[in-house]
Design a protein around this motif. Structure first.
Motif, PDB file in Angstrom:
ATOM      1  N   TRP A 113      29.017  48.115   6.616  1.00 59.46           N
ATOM      2  CA  TRP A 113      29.114  46.715   6.215  1.00 59.46           C
ATOM      3  C   TRP A 113      30.401  46.167   6.080  1.00 59.46           C
ATOM      4  O   TRP A 113      30.447  44.806   6.317  1.00 59.46           O
ATOM      5  CB  TRP A 113      28.285  46.651   4.585  1.00 59.46           C
ATOM      6  N   LEU A 114      31.351  46.805   5.834  1.00 60.95           N
ATOM      7  CA  LEU A 114      32.880  46.356   5.646  1.00 60.95           C
ATOM      8  C   LEU A 114      33.719  46.375   6.678  1.00 60.95           C
ATOM      9  O   LEU A 114      33.331  47.375   7.503  1.00 60.95           O
ATOM     10  CB  LEU A 114      33.391  47.062   4.407  1.00 60.95           C
ATOM     11  N   THR A 115      34.369  45.497   7.158  1.00 61.72           N
ATOM     12  CA  THR A 115      35.464  45.851   8.070  1.00 61.72           C
ATOM     13  C   THR A 115      36.354  46.596   7.804  1.00 61.72           C
ATOM     14  O   THR A 115      36.737  46.973   6.391  1.00 61.72           O
ATOM     15  CB  THR A 115      36.065  44.357   8.654  1.00 61.72           C
ATOM     16  N   ARG A 116      37.338  46.812   8.642  1.00 61.96           N
ATOM     17  CA  ARG A 116      38.297  47.923   8.274  1.00 61.96           C
ATOM     18  C   ARG A 116      39.378  47.105   7.035  1.00 61.96           C
ATOM     19  O   ARG A 116      39.628  47.687   6.149  1.00 61.96           O
ATOM     20  CB  ARG A 116      39.126  48.258   9.435  1.00 61.96           C
ATOM     21  N   GLU A 117      39.349  45.801   7.560  1.00 62.13           N
ATOM     22  CA  GLU A 117      40.276  44.962   6.597  1.00 62.13           C
ATOM     23  C   GLU A 117      39.778  44.931   5.238  1.00 62.13           C
ATOM     24  O   GLU A 117      40.158  44.858   4.187  1.00 62.13           O
ATOM     25  CB  GLU A 117      40.574  43.808   7.084  1.00 62.13           C
ATOM     26  N   GLU A 118      38.274  44.487   5.195  1.00 59.50           N
ATOM     27  CA  GLU A 118      37.717  44.503   3.971  1.00 59.50           C
ATOM     28  C   GLU A 118      37.752  45.872   3.254  1.00 59.50           C
ATOM     29  O   GLU A 118      37.928  45.843   2.144  1.00 59.50           O
ATOM     30  CB  GLU A 118      36.328  44.203   4.255  1.00 59.50           C
ATOM     31  N   ALA A 119      37.660  46.779   3.775  1.00 56.12           N
ATOM     32  CA  ALA A 119      37.686  48.227   3.162  1.00 56.12           C
ATOM     33  C   ALA A 119      38.975  48.350   2.283  1.00 56.12           C
ATOM     34  O   ALA A 119      39.076  48.801   1.373  1.00 56.12           O
ATOM     35  CB  ALA A 119      37.373  49.592   3.993  1.00 56.12           C
ATOM     36  N   GLU A 120      39.989  48.090   3.325  1.00 54.82           N
ATOM     37  CA  GLU A 120      41.457  48.083   2.472  1.00 54.82           C
ATOM     38  C   GLU A 120      41.452  47.214   1.470  1.00 54.82           C
ATOM     39  O   GLU A 120      42.200  47.382   0.518  1.00 54.82           O
ATOM     40  CB  GLU A 120      42.402  47.704   3.702  1.00 54.82           C
ATOM     41  N   GLU A 121      40.911  46.128   1.592  1.00 56.68           N
ATOM     42  CA  GLU A 121      40.679  45.036   0.281  1.00 56.68           C
ATOM     43  C   GLU A 121      40.269  45.663  -0.827  1.00 56.68           C
ATOM     44  O   GLU A 121      40.738  45.470  -2.101  1.00 56.68           O
ATOM     45  CB  GLU A 121      40.311  43.639   0.670  1.00 56.68           C
ATOM     46  N   VAL A 122      38.957  46.282  -0.683  1.00 57.14           N
ATOM     47  CA  VAL A 122      38.321  47.037  -1.675  1.00 57.14           C
ATOM     48  C   VAL A 122      39.220  48.128  -2.430  1.00 57.14           C
ATOM     49  O   VAL A 122      39.402  48.322  -3.516  1.00 57.14           O
ATOM     50  CB  VAL A 122      37.013  47.447  -1.353  1.00 57.14           C
ATOM     51  N   ILE A 123      39.595  48.867  -1.671  1.00 58.24           N
ATOM     52  CA  ILE A 123      40.659  49.996  -2.050  1.00 58.24           C
ATOM     53  C   ILE A 123      41.873  49.471  -2.915  1.00 58.24           C
ATOM     54  O   ILE A 123      42.093  50.027  -4.047  1.00 58.24           O
ATOM     55  CB  ILE A 123      41.290  50.863  -1.016  1.00 58.24           C
ATOM     56  N   THR A 124      42.379  48.210  -2.495  1.00 55.94           N
ATOM     57  CA  THR A 124      43.473  47.731  -3.069  1.00 55.94           C
ATOM     58  C   THR A 124      43.002  47.205  -4.463  1.00 55.94           C
ATOM     59  O   THR A 124      43.728  47.479  -5.672  1.00 55.94           O
ATOM     60  CB  THR A 124      44.244  46.709  -2.529  1.00 55.94           C
ATOM     61  N   TYR A 125      42.001  46.609  -4.434  1.00 52.01           N
ATOM     62  CA  TYR A 125      41.464  46.282  -5.711  1.00 52.01           C
ATOM     63  C   TYR A 125      40.919  47.208  -6.605  1.00 52.01           C
ATOM     64  O   TYR A 125      41.186  47.047  -7.707  1.00 52.01           O
ATOM     65  CB  TYR A 125      39.941  45.278  -5.425  1.00 52.01           C
ATOM     66  N   VAL A 126      40.336  48.315  -6.196  1.00 53.99           N
ATOM     67  CA  VAL A 126      40.198  49.365  -7.040  1.00 53.99           C
ATOM     68  C   VAL A 126      41.484  49.956  -7.583  1.00 53.99           C
ATOM     69  O   VAL A 126      41.413  50.296  -9.082  1.00 53.99           O
ATOM     70  CB  VAL A 126      39.284  50.434  -6.421  1.00 53.99           C
ATOM     71  N   LEU A 127      42.336  50.356  -7.046  1.00 53.15           N
ATOM     72  CA  LEU A 127      43.442  50.760  -7.312  1.00 53.15           C
ATOM     73  C   LEU A 127      44.173  49.873  -8.404  1.00 53.15           C
ATOM     74  O   LEU A 127      44.907  50.039  -9.325  1.00 53.15           O
ATOM     75  CB  LEU A 127      44.393  51.113  -6.434  1.00 53.15           C
ATOM     76  N   GLU A 128      44.030  48.543  -8.192  1.00 50.10           N
ATOM     77  CA  GLU A 128      44.936  47.701  -9.007  1.00 50.10           C
ATOM     78  C   GLU A 128      43.849  47.648 -10.369  1.00 50.10           C
ATOM     79  O   GLU A 128      44.871  47.462 -11.379  1.00 50.10           O
ATOM     80  CB  GLU A 128      44.883  46.121  -8.358  1.00 50.10           C
ATOM     81  N   CYS A 129      42.692  47.415 -10.460  1.00 48.66           N
ATOM     82  CA  CYS A 129      41.957  47.523 -11.637  1.00 48.66           C
ATOM     83  C   CYS A 129      42.392  48.621 -12.419  1.00 48.66           C
ATOM     84  O   CYS A 129      42.565  48.811 -13.524  1.00 48.66           O
ATOM     85  CB  CYS A 129      40.448  47.489 -11.542  1.00 48.66           C
ATOM     86  N   GLU A 175      29.893  41.136  -2.800  1.00 49.88           N
ATOM     87  CA  GLU A 175      30.477  39.628  -2.785  1.00 49.88           C
ATOM     88  C   GLU A 175      31.367  39.611  -1.298  1.00 49.88           C
ATOM     89  O   GLU A 175      31.166  38.527  -0.498  1.00 49.88           O
ATOM     90  CB  GLU A 175      31.474  39.522  -3.789  1.00 49.88           C
ATOM     91  N   LEU A 176      31.936  40.594  -0.914  1.00 49.98           N
ATOM     92  CA  LEU A 176      32.788  40.260   0.228  1.00 49.98           C
ATOM     93  C   LEU A 176      31.878  40.518   1.356  1.00 49.98           C
ATOM     94  O   LEU A 176      32.017  39.638   2.288  1.00 49.98           O
ATOM     95  CB  LEU A 176      33.768  41.720   0.576  1.00 49.98           C
ATOM     96  N   CYS A 177      30.693  41.190   1.660  1.00 53.52           N
ATOM     97  CA  CYS A 177      29.813  41.060   2.589  1.00 53.52           C
ATOM     98  C   CYS A 177      29.008  39.962   2.481  1.00 53.52           C
ATOM     99  O   CYS A 177      29.007  39.492   3.666  1.00 53.52           O
ATOM    100  CB  CYS A 177      28.986  42.522   2.694  1.00 53.52           C
ATOM    101  N   ARG A 178      28.643  39.219   1.408  1.00 51.94           N
ATOM    102  CA  ARG A 178      27.927  37.871   1.373  1.00 51.94           C
ATOM    103  C   ARG A 178      28.845  36.881   1.672  1.00 51.94           C
ATOM    104  O   ARG A 178      28.405  35.975   2.574  1.00 51.94           O
ATOM    105  CB  ARG A 178      27.499  37.693  -0.215  1.00 51.94           C
ATOM    106  N   ALA A 179      30.140  37.163   1.703  1.00 49.66           N
ATOM    107  CA  ALA A 179      31.021  35.860   2.110  1.00 49.66           C
ATOM    108  C   ALA A 179      31.242  35.920   3.490  1.00 49.66           C
ATOM    109  O   ALA A 179      31.262  34.931   4.124  1.00 49.66           O
ATOM    110  CB  ALA A 179      32.223  36.176   1.404  1.00 49.66           C
ATOM    111  N   ARG A 180      31.115  37.050   4.176  1.00 51.46           N
ATOM    112  CA  ARG A 180      31.474  37.144   5.597  1.00 51.46           C
ATOM    113  C   ARG A 180      29.710  36.863   6.319  1.00 51.46           C
ATOM    114  O   ARG A 180      29.927  36.149   7.363  1.00 51.46           O
ATOM    115  CB  ARG A 180      32.095  38.352   6.054  1.00 51.46           C
ATOM    116  N   LEU A 181      28.881  37.579   5.996  1.00 48.19           N
ATOM    117  CA  LEU A 181      27.520  37.766   6.663  1.00 48.19           C
ATOM    118  C   LEU A 181      26.473  36.709   6.220  1.00 48.19           C
ATOM    119  O   LEU A 181      25.692  36.256   6.765  1.00 48.19           O
ATOM    120  CB  LEU A 181      27.062  39.064   6.364  1.00 48.19           C
ATOM    121  N   GLY A 182      26.550  36.022   4.958  1.00 54.46           N
ATOM    122  CA  GLY A 182      25.716  35.118   4.711  1.00 54.46           C
ATOM    123  C   GLY A 182      24.363  35.476   4.259  1.00 54.46           C
ATOM    124  O   GLY A 182      24.043  36.870   3.782  1.00 54.46           O
TER     125      GLY A 182
END
Length: 108
Positions: free
Chosen positions: A43-59, A77-84
């Motif tokens: 579901w997630l692109t490689r870039e989106e997966a990196e974004e999720v990891i960064t967000y998880v670590l930041e939180c 949210e990320l997938c809906r934004a890209r895939l509608g």
């Protein structure tokens, strides 16, 4: 050819590898790596997966680690934004967060 490359790699690194001649042949003919095939199904692109990891670590660094529910919401949210409308209403699915955490356990 595979045996020669294996021997050369071992001479240079002192490590053994095993190359399958069928895999090499398929790649030469335009085939794809299993990793690439699996990424296409994700579901997630490689870039989106990196974004999720960064967000998880930041939180987590703020003292608010995500639970599986919040992780799923963020991925949805990320997938809906890209895939509608091509993204399922139910989201990434049961067990997705557990597989995501396991896949990236070296960083999460």
């Amino acid at each position: 050819v595979c045996a020669e490359v294996e021997a050369e790699y071992r001479r240079k690194t002192n490590k053994r590898i095993s190359l399958n001649h069928n895999t090499v042949r398929n790649l030469v003919k335009g085939g794809q790596l299993q990793r690439e095939f699996n990424e296409e199904k994700s579901w997630l692109t490689r870039e989106e997966a990196e974004e999720v990891i960064t967000y998880v670590l930041e939180c987590a660094s703020w003292g608010h680690p995500l639970d599986h529910k919040r992780l799923k919401e963020h991925a949805d949210e990320l997938c809906r934004a890209r895939l509608g409308s091509n993204f399922p209403e139910c989201g990434v699915g049961k067990g997705w967060t557990y597989r995501f955490v396991a896949k990236h356990s070296d960083r999460l």
